[in-house]
Design an enzyme around this catalytic site. Sequence first.
Site, short mmCIF file in Angstrom:
data_model
loop_
_atom_site.label_atom_id
_atom_site.label_comp_id
_atom_site.label_asym_id
_atom_site.label_seq_id
_atom_site.Cartn_x
_atom_site.Cartn_y
_atom_site.Cartn_z
CD GLU A 136 -2.68 -1.16 2.63
OE1 GLU A 136 -3.66 -1.90 2.66
OE2 GLU A 136 -2.34 -0.42 3.58
NE ARG A 186 -0.59 0.00 10.61
CZ ARG A 186 -0.31 1.04 11.39
NH1 ARG A 186 0.49 0.88 12.44
NH2 ARG A 186 -0.79 2.23 11.14
#
Length: 445
Positions: free
Chosen positions: A133, A336
Amino acid sequence: MSNRHFSKEDILRIAQEQHVRFIRLQFTDLLGTIKNVEIPVSQLEKALDNKIMFDGSSIEGYVRIEESDMYLYPDLNTWVIFPWVTDGKVGRLICDVYMPDGTPFAGDPRGILKRCLTEAHDMGFDSMNVGPEPEFFLFKTDSHGNPTLELNDQGGYFDLAPTDLGENCRRDIVLTLEEMGFEIEASHHEVAPGQHEIDFKYADAVTAADQIQTFKLVVKTIARQHGLHATFMPKPLFGVNGSGMHCHQSLFNGQHNAFYDESDGLGLSATARHYMAGILRHARAFAAITNPTVNSYKRLVPGYEAPCYVAWSASNRSPMIRIPASRGLGTRVEVRNPDPAANPYLAMAVMLKAGLDGIKHKMKLPQATDRNIYVMSEEEREQEGIPSLPASLEEALNELRRSEVVCDALGEHALSHFLELKEIEWDIFRTHVHAWERDQYLTLY
C-alpha cells in the site's frame, strides 16, 4: 499483471502489430531507482535471447570499472506497452542482471529477493504473497515544472472533489494502471492534505515488487501531465502524516495459506505466529532497508499514525504489525513500518528472511498489545517488553551491521555497498547546517 504469460513469439508479434518503436529494458539499482537501457525494436529479438549488455560500473552500488560488463535477462511476463506514449510506442521488460559467465549478479535486488524465496521454497513454502500500500503526496509545480511545497488540495481521509483536486489526476493514474494490467482494489485520499493511496491486488513477492516500481513510474508520469509533482518521500511536510508502504504478507503451500488455522482463536497458525515473532525480533535490524533514508525516521514518530514501536495486535493500529480481519485464504500479517522510499525487492527480502528465521527457530510470539502504545509511558513500554524502532538512520545502520540474519539476506556485495552509500548520506546530513538551526540559534546566540 501477475496472471499474464508471454512467450518470446507473443512479444515479437505484439510489438510488430502495435508498431512499437523502442523497448525499455528496466532493472533496479541498490537504492531502488529504476534504470533503463533503451533499444530500438530491431534489437528486441537479441534482448529476448539475453544478449543485451550494459556497463554495470555506471550503476549505483553495482561494480567497479574492471568488472563492468553485465547482461540483462528480461522476464517475459513483465512485457507491457506504456499507454502514455502515443508517438513511437515504447514497450517495457523488467530484467534480472547476470554476469558474463551466466551466473546471477549478487548485487541485483530482484535476484536477492529470488534468493530468499528459494530459501522459503526449501522450507516448504511455494510462494510469498504481498499486498503493498504505497502512499504519495501531490505538490503543484512552478512555471518551470519544478516541484513547489504547495499542495494540490486541502482534502482529508476519503474526501472527494471539489476539496480533493487530486481526484482527476488519481483517476487517470488508476485508468493507466488498469490499462497496464493492474487490478486496482481501492483509490482514495489519505489523511494528510495532498496525500493519496492506491491499493492494488496482492501478488507473489517478485511480481508485487515489480508492480511497486511500475506504480511509482506511472504515478510520477501521470502527475506531471496534470502539472503536479508526485513524491514518495516518507515525510515531506512537518506536522502532518508521512507516507507509508504497509506490506500485507502471507506464505502459501500450493493453494493452502500457511498462516491460517481455523482452530486458533485468532485464526492464526503456529507458522504465522513464528513468522511474526521473527519479524518483531529482527525489525530494528531490517529498518535500515524498509526505512532507508534520513527522512524515513521523521515519519516514525508518535502522533502521526506511523508505527514506532515493535509490537503486534489484531485490534489496534499503533503497533508495527496488525492482523487484518480477513480469514481463510485472506489471513495475513500487515507490517506497517516500511515506507515507499524503500527498495521494494530488498524490503521484501529482509522481511521474508526475518519471518523465516522465526519459523526455523520456532520463535515465541510476545503477547499482543491491544491498548494504544502512544499513550503508554516509557516505563510501561519497558515492562511490556515493547522496544522502539530506531530513531535515526545512523541507529538503524548500526542495528543492521549487528544482524547476521539481515546481513545474510542481502549478501556481502549488496550489504557492503548499501552501508557505504548510507554512511555517506548520514554523514552529509549530520554535518549539514539546516534552516531549523539558523532559525533557532542565529539571533539567540
